[in-house]
Each structure stands twice: as structure tokens, then as C-alpha cells.
Enzyme design. Structure first.
Site, short mmCIF file in Angstrom:
data_model
loop_
_atom_site.label_atom_id
_atom_site.label_comp_id
_atom_site.label_asym_id
_atom_site.label_seq_id
_atom_site.Cartn_x
_atom_site.Cartn_y
_atom_site.Cartn_z
N ARG A 150 0.83 -1.21 0.00
CA ARG A 150 0.00 0.00 0.00
C ARG A 150 0.86 1.25 0.00
O ARG A 150 0.58 2.21 -0.72
CB ARG A 150 -0.95 0.03 1.19
N CYS A 151 1.92 1.24 0.79
CA CYS A 151 2.82 2.40 0.82
C CYS A 151 3.43 2.69 -0.55
O CYS A 151 3.66 3.84 -0.90
CB CYS A 151 3.96 2.15 1.82
#
EC number: 3.5.3.6
Length: 411
Positions: free
Chosen positions: A400-401
Site C-alpha cells: 500500500r505504501c
């Protein structure tokens, strides 16, 4: 309303377009003496990190996702010579602490570079040896050991943080740490000048001149009606309130509630998405420390009060009850990182076991090393697509990052 180039009304809608940044030479400009200042704990091996990232991108393409690269869009956004000049000025203006008065020498170097080379150089950093002027200021003699005039930007492959797609608009973020402050310059120029975005009238919910810090890892779009935002070391309560007001006052925005969730201010709890991500209509990954705090949390639900023509704030201490209420779901499931085990959970949390990227309801991309968490997700009916990240994870971020959704299908 006709869909523009940005549309994100959930965390779980089918991902159609994503913004990535391939790790580059900036990682090879990391050195042990200056890791802390650049927010790294270790030095990734670039060749392997690039292979891992290329595989991540290919996995997304195979799932039907269009992959765009930050570095390519940025170069395409400065084709106009005047825009290119303004871009350079903006970058140098935010680098005065290290430039030490050598703007003109750096501009001379930049003048020899193509647009893509320029963007890559700004991202990777400018070593003093590339300019090699004589010391002309006392501060240069005092600071002679520091090797850069322009710091490298090794965190750029975490494209989640400098910006956040919210509805059909975007926040262009003021980052908390100076080491990352320049990162949002790129998306500012992309939205304003790139052919794909410049004429789309994209709402800028917050811009990088906002006096308050906010980062995309703390910004979660739970539904077309609800945002969840972490109150963290890197995202301030003032920024959250300003964002809520901007969204509530826009007649085209659909969001009705902003849920502010306070999390501890430590590197383990860097952003909300490192401890809490939505992976299905009724399922969330969760760091066990958050589960243990249930009933003692500081949660604030911000809404617009039509009667008083101002925001209204309610407080809660139970995350599960709050999410079930704002999302209208009877029984939300929290899936603990490492199955909540004191050892497995701590290890896999450090390796971003909670930082999953949902590419459609019930389908996530995760690091393969977090096998306890991945097995538990599968037991809960989640399809898990694993990627290797032994080098990528050294930057303390997961799938996600490393991704910024630009377009998701509505659910």
C-alpha cells in the site's frame, strides 16, 4: 458527473490506474552516517530492489491495472521551458539548507540534462563532487564533510504519502519531515501541467502550501461517504479539520463523515495504513496493539451540521463500533497481523504485515515474508497475491505504501 483521471471512492474497488515510482539511484546515495536524516534504517540493494519492484508492477498489470510512473509523468510535465525553469526554482528553493549558495552552479549542471535526466538527478541527489566549486562561504568549510548539495530522495518509491486521491480530487501534501518535504513538488507539477491531468479541473483538497502536515499513509477512503484519517506523528489534527471543511463545502464531493483515529507517535506506527487497512467490504487487517487498545482509543467523527452551518465532532473509544456505525455494516472482522502472536505479530508488523494493497474486494497484494499473516488472510477467505520484498521492505513500507491509486471502480 463524467469521470476524470482521478476517481477513488473506496479502498477496495477494482484498481484500474496506479501511480508507482521505480527505485533509482537515490538508494545508492544512502550512506550509514546519514540514514536517520533520510528516514531509513538500512540500505537496500538497488538491483534487487528494482527487480522486486518490477515484479510488483507486473503483478498489478496482470490483474488489469494500468501502471503509471511518477518519474515519467514528472518529466512529461516540464516540456514547456518556462515550466521547467519554474520547476527547478521550486526544487532549489526547498533545498537551501544544503545548497549553500551554489544555485547557479547547480543550474549549470541541470542545463546539460534532458527533462528525464533532470527529474532523475533531482530524485537521486546532487553530490558535491558533481559541482566541485571552491569553498566561498565559511559554512562550507564548517560543513565540508557532508557529501550532497541536493539530498537524495530515497523515500520516493513510497508514492502513497506525498499525495492522496480522494473522490475525484487529490491532496498534495505538506510532508512532516524535511527529508520528504520536496516529494510533493512532482505531483503538483503533474496535476497542473501534464496533458493527462491539466485540463481535468481536479479539485485540490489541500495543497503543499498548507501550513499543516498530512501524509497519504494516514488517508484512507473507506467509502464514497466516509474517510478515515490517522492523527499521527506525521499528520496533524489541524490538517484533518481543514481537509474535512474543504470537502464538506464542495457540492461535488460525496463524503459525509471524516473519522480521525489517533495512533501512537512511533516509527512502528508510522501511518494509519501501517496498522490498519481495509481489504473487503467487512474485513480489515489490524496490528494487535490497536486491538488491545479497543475501548481506550481516541476517535473523532467529524460531520457537517446543516443547522449550525459548521462542523460537528463526536468522540468514540471503540474502533469496531465506530466503523460498523459509519459504514452501516453489522459485523466487521479485524484480522490481526501475525495472528496476534507476541513474536510473530511484532516481526510481521515490522515487515509491514498490515500494509496490504487491495486491488478488488477480497483480493490483496502482500509481502511473501509475512507468511503467518498471509495464511490467516486466506483462512478468512481473502485471495492473497504475494510479492518478494526483502530489499523493498528495508524502507519500512509495504504494497500500500508503494502505490497511489488514481482510479478505482465504484463498489
Amino acid at each position: 458527473m463524467t469521470d476524470g483521471p482521478i476517481k477513488v471512492n473506496s479502498e477496495i474497488g477494482a484498481l484500474k490506474t496506479v501511480l508507482l515510482k521505480r527505485p533509482g539511484k537515490e538508494l545508492e546515495n544512502l550512506v550509514p552516517d546519514y540514514l536517520d536524516g533520510l528516514l531509513f534504517d538500512d540500505i537496500p540493494y538497488l538491483e534487487v530492489a528494482q527487480k522486486e519492484h518490477d515484479h510488483f508492477a507486473q503483478v498489478l498489470r496482470e490483474e488489469g491495472v494500468e501502471v503509471l510512473y511518477l518519474e515519467k509523468l514528472a518529466a512529461e510535465s516540464i516540456e514547456n521551458p518556462q515550466v521547467r525553469s519554474e520547476f527547478i526554482d521550486d526544487v532549489l528553493a526547498e533545498s537551501k539548507k544544503t545548497i549553500l549558495g551554489h544555485e547557479e552552479e547547480i543550474k549549470t549542471l541541470f542545463a546539460t540534462l534532458s527533462n528525464q535526466e533532470l527529474v532523475d538527478k533531482i530524485m537521486s541527489g546532487v553530490r558535491k563532487e558533481e559541482i566541485n566549486p571552491k569553498c566561498t562561504h565559511l559554512v562550507e568549510y564548517m560543513d565540508d564533510k557532508y557529501p550532497f548539495y541536493l539530498d537524495p530522495m530515497p523515500n520516493l518509491y513510497f508514492t502513497r504519502d506525498p499525495q492522496a486521491s480522494i473522490g475525484h480530487g487529490i491532496t498534495i501534501n505538506r510532508m512532516f519531515w524535511r527529508a520528504r518535504r520536496r516529494e510533493s513538488i512532482f505531483i503538483q507539477y503533474i496535476v497542473k501541467h501534464h496533458p493527462r491531468f491539466k485540463d481535468a479541473n481536479i479539485p485540490i483538497w489541500l495543497d503543499r502550501d498548507c501550513p499543516f502536515n498530512i501524509e497519504g499513509g494516514d488517508e484512507l477512503v473507506l467509502s464514497k461517504d466516509v474517510l478515515a484519517i490517522g492523527v499521527s506523528e506525521r499528520t496533524s489534527a489541524q490538517a484533518i479539520e481543514k481537509l474535512a471543511r474543504r470537502i464538506f463545502e464542495n457540492p461535488q464531493a460525496t463524503f459525509k463523515k471524516v473519522v480521525a483515529i489517533e495512533i501512537p507517535t512511533s516509527r512502528t506506527f508510522m501511518h494509519l495504513d501501517t496498522v490498519f487497512t481495509m481489504i473487503d467490504y467487512d474485513k480489515f487487517t489490524m496490528h494487535s496493539a490497536i486491538l488491545k487498545a479497543e475501548g481506550n482509543m481516541n476517535i473523532f467523527i467529524i460531520e457537517y451540521d446543516d443547522v449550525n452551518k459548521d462542523i460537528a465532532i463526536k468522540q468514540s473509544s471503540h474502533l469496531k463500533d465506530t466503523l460498523e456505525d459509519v459504514l452501516g455494516i453489522d459485523d466487521i472482522q479485524f484480522i490481526p497481523t501475525g495472528n496476534g502472536d507476541v513474536i510473530d505479530g511484532a516481526r510481521e508488523q515490522w515487515n509491514d504485515g498490515s500494509n496490504t494493497l487491495c486491488i478488488r474486494p477480497g483480493v490483496v497484494v502482500t509481502y511473501d515474508r509475512n507468511y503467518v499473516s498471509n495464511d490467516l488472510l486466506r483462512q478468512k477467505g481473502i485471495k492473497v497475491i504475494e510479492i518478494s520484498g526483502s530489499e523493498l521492505v528495508r524502507g519500512r513500507g509495504g504494497p500500500r505504501c508503494m502505490s497511489q491509486p488514481l482510479f478505482r471502480e465504484d463498489i
